[in-house]
Design a protein around this motif. Structure first.
Motif, PDB file in Angstrom:
ATOM      1  N   HIS A  40       0.810  -1.220   0.000  1.00  0.00           N
ATOM      2  CA  HIS A  40       0.000   0.000   0.000  1.00  0.00           C
ATOM      3  C   HIS A  40       0.841   1.268   0.000  1.00  0.00           C
ATOM      4  O   HIS A  40       0.322   2.360  -0.217  1.00  0.00           O
ATOM      5  CB  HIS A  40      -0.995   0.003   1.173  1.00  0.00           C
ATOM      6  CG  HIS A  40      -0.331   0.010   2.508  1.00  0.00           C
ATOM      7  ND1 HIS A  40      -0.111   1.153   3.199  1.00  0.00           N
ATOM      8  CD2 HIS A  40       0.182  -0.999   3.252  1.00  0.00           C
ATOM      9  CE1 HIS A  40       0.512   0.858   4.320  1.00  0.00           C
ATOM     10  NE2 HIS A  40       0.695  -0.436   4.384  1.00  0.00           N
ATOM     11  N   GLU A  41       2.146   1.152   0.263  1.00  0.00           N
ATOM     12  CA  GLU A  41       3.015   2.331   0.134  1.00  0.00           C
ATOM     13  C   GLU A  41       4.452   1.850  -0.039  1.00  0.00           C
ATOM     14  O   GLU A  41       4.818   0.769   0.427  1.00  0.00           O
ATOM     15  CB  GLU A  41       2.905   3.239   1.375  1.00  0.00           C
ATOM     16  CG  GLU A  41       3.395   2.562   2.636  1.00  0.00           C
ATOM     17  CD  GLU A  41       3.309   3.421   3.885  1.00  0.00           C
ATOM     18  OE1 GLU A  41       2.745   4.517   3.842  1.00  0.00           O
ATOM     19  OE2 GLU A  41       3.829   2.960   4.920  1.00  0.00           O
ATOM     20  N   ASP A  43       8.135   2.943   0.928  1.00  0.00           N
ATOM     21  CA  ASP A  43       9.047   3.834   1.638  1.00  0.00           C
ATOM     22  C   ASP A  43      10.436   3.631   1.057  1.00  0.00           C
ATOM     23  O   ASP A  43      10.865   2.500   0.813  1.00  0.00           O
ATOM     24  CB  ASP A  43       9.045   3.507   3.141  1.00  0.00           C
ATOM     25  CG  ASP A  43       7.711   3.875   3.776  1.00  0.00           C
ATOM     26  OD1 ASP A  43       7.163   4.938   3.420  1.00  0.00           O
ATOM     27  OD2 ASP A  43       7.208   3.094   4.603  1.00  0.00           O
TER      28      ASP A  43
HETATM   29 MG    MG Z   1       4.620   1.488   5.698  1.00  0.00          MG
END
Ligand code: MG
Ligand code: ATP
Length: 443
Positions: A40-41, A43
């Motif tokens: 979902h993301e 980094d």
């Molecule tokens: Mg995260």
């Protein structure tokens, strides 16, 4: 090893490399790749300092979202990407944030400061896969292991304890022995964590597939955060309807309820008023008269102390208040009118879980609650009357039929609505006017 990354991420990483810095995708995204979960993301981390990141992406939109910790956010093609400078952390005197952050040029240094081995993996298309703590194996073994010395890691930042509970619950992981005992030992520092952060982790823990198992393992931690729940532990339920003590029953209700936040919180609180209302018959049988109302006071207090949204507080209050109100098909329309379809469904799901967590002869009837859900949906589809606005008469119609204006009128409308909701009277204009006039004449 090759880990496929989206084009947008590859562009950012290669731009940093072109500017002369090492750059990786790190943490949750690599963990979720190994677990086959939706990422979902992404980094990112790099050897570039925030200023160097700014220089490298000149002309693009960058936000200084966490300069102190070396984080800048790049807004790229409608998405945001956090880019954090490799760092090692100094001491943690507030038990949450490092006093100093030292920027580093080493990915290994950076991975060392992370919480769990499954979160301490990085990947770069140029430098490859970096996994100094064997996080990939921990993913395969479904094991949550702290990076380095577990006592130190939880001693530095107590939020990691809650993150540990959250990952164990959502991923269904076992917590490694020394990590587990360190989580239980470092609990005094939990008081230093903001209520909002605790709430966010507890919400995720409660929604996890293994919420009941994790809350059983770490009841003591939950009771430090919400001491109002502690009296539930070992409270007896000596009735022929229950086979579990109160806390065991509560955990079972959580286990049997769907992963919806208000239902799971309501499952946790529904019987929390029992310890304060317990009475014993001479033969030892327990009673808990009036406990739902006491439980709502506890849920209001706890959820507001966690600064949860007003909507969640209200929904949980409603579910807890009515968890013991039993009704069948005959009173369904009335309850539908009272709660609305969405809340009624949630109440029935909670009641199912609650009944299923009693003794077997009671549990056998739990499915009856779920059977009411399609019936309620059908009532809504049929457009049955659910409130004054659905009634086939209104104030004007009644006045034209001879009911005087004033309090009598309002009272008459409520009376007619009540009759219709009870199913005793058809929602029909002529029928309702006749009833109104009869009642008026009798008064
Ligand atoms: Mg995260
Ligand atoms: P999520 O799926 O919720 O995003 P996450 O592990 O990615 O989970 P983030 O808060 O996005 O959580 O943090 C990104 C990474 O930063 C983590 O994977 C971990 O490596 C590190 N991290 C986050 N919080 C901490 C912490 N309190 N202590 C140490 N490392 C942390």
């Amino acid at each position: 090893m090759h880990i496929p990354l989206p084009k947008k991420v590859l562009r950012i990483l290669s731009k940093l490399e072109d500017c002369g810095y090492a750059a990786y995708a790190v943490g949750g995204c690599i963990r979720d790749y190994f677990l086959g979960l939706q990422i979902h993301e992404f980094d990112l981390c790099s050897s570039a300092t925030p200023q160097e990141v700014h220089a490298c992406f000149e002309g693009e939109r960058l936000l200084d979202t966490g300069l102190k910790h070396g984080t800048v956010t790049l807004l790229s093609e409608g998405e945001s990407f956090e880019i954090t400078t490799f760092r090692s952390d100094g001491s943690y005197s507030d038990k949450r944030h490092p006093d100093q952050v030292y920027f580093s040029t080493s990915i290994l240094e950076d991975l060392k400061r992370r919480d769990f081995t499954i979160n301490a993996m990085a990947y770069s298309p140029v430098h490859g896969f970096v996994d100094p703590f064997d996080g990939a194996k921990a993913c395969r073994d479904k094991l949550l292991i702290a990076v380095g010395d577990a006592m130190e890691r939880f001693g530095e930042d107590a939020l990691r304890i809650l993150r540990g509970m959250r990952f164990a619950s959502t991923l269904g992981f076992t917590i490694d022995g020394s990590t587990h005992s360190a989580m239980l030992k470092q609990t005094p520092n939990l008081r230093k964590i903001s209520r909002e952060r605790l709430a966010s982790e507890l919400n995720q823990t409660l929604l996890g597939q293994d919420a009941a198992r994790v809350l059983k393992l770490y009841s003591q931690i939950l009771f430090i955060i919400l001491p109002q729940l502690a009296p539930m532990l070992h409270t007896p339920q000596k009735t022929r309807f229950h086979m579990y003590d109160l806390w065991e029953h509560t955990l079972k209700v959580i286990e049997f309820s769907p992963a919806e936040l208000s239902i799971r919180w309501a499952a946790l609180f529904h019987d929390s008023g029992k310890p304060a209302s317990i009475t014993f018959d001479p033969d030892g049988v327990t009673h808990f008269r009036g406990h739902p109302l006491i439980s709502t006071k506890i849920s209001d207090e706890c959820l507001s102390s966690l600064k949860q949204s007003k909507m969640l507080q209200q929904d949980v209050h409603t579910l807890v208040l009515h968890h013991d109100d039993r009704f069948g098909a005959d009173r369904l329309q009335r309850w539908l009118a009272k709660l609305g379809l969405d809340m009624l469904k949630r109440l029935l799901q909670l009641q199912y879980a609650d009944i299923a967590a009693h003794a077997p002869h009671v549990a056998a009837k739990a499915h009856k609650m779920l059977e009411l859900i399609p019936m309620a949906e059908t009532l809504v589809e049929q457009g049955v009357c659910l409130g004054l606005s659905d009634l086939k008469v209104n104030g004007d119609i009644l006045m034209r039929s001879g009911v005087p204006q004033g309090p009598v009128l309002g009272e008459m409308l409520s009376y007619l609505l009540d009759l219709v909701l009870s199913g005793k009277v058809k929602n029909d204009k002529e029928v309702l006017i006749n009833i109104a006039l009869k009642r008026l004449n009798a008064q």
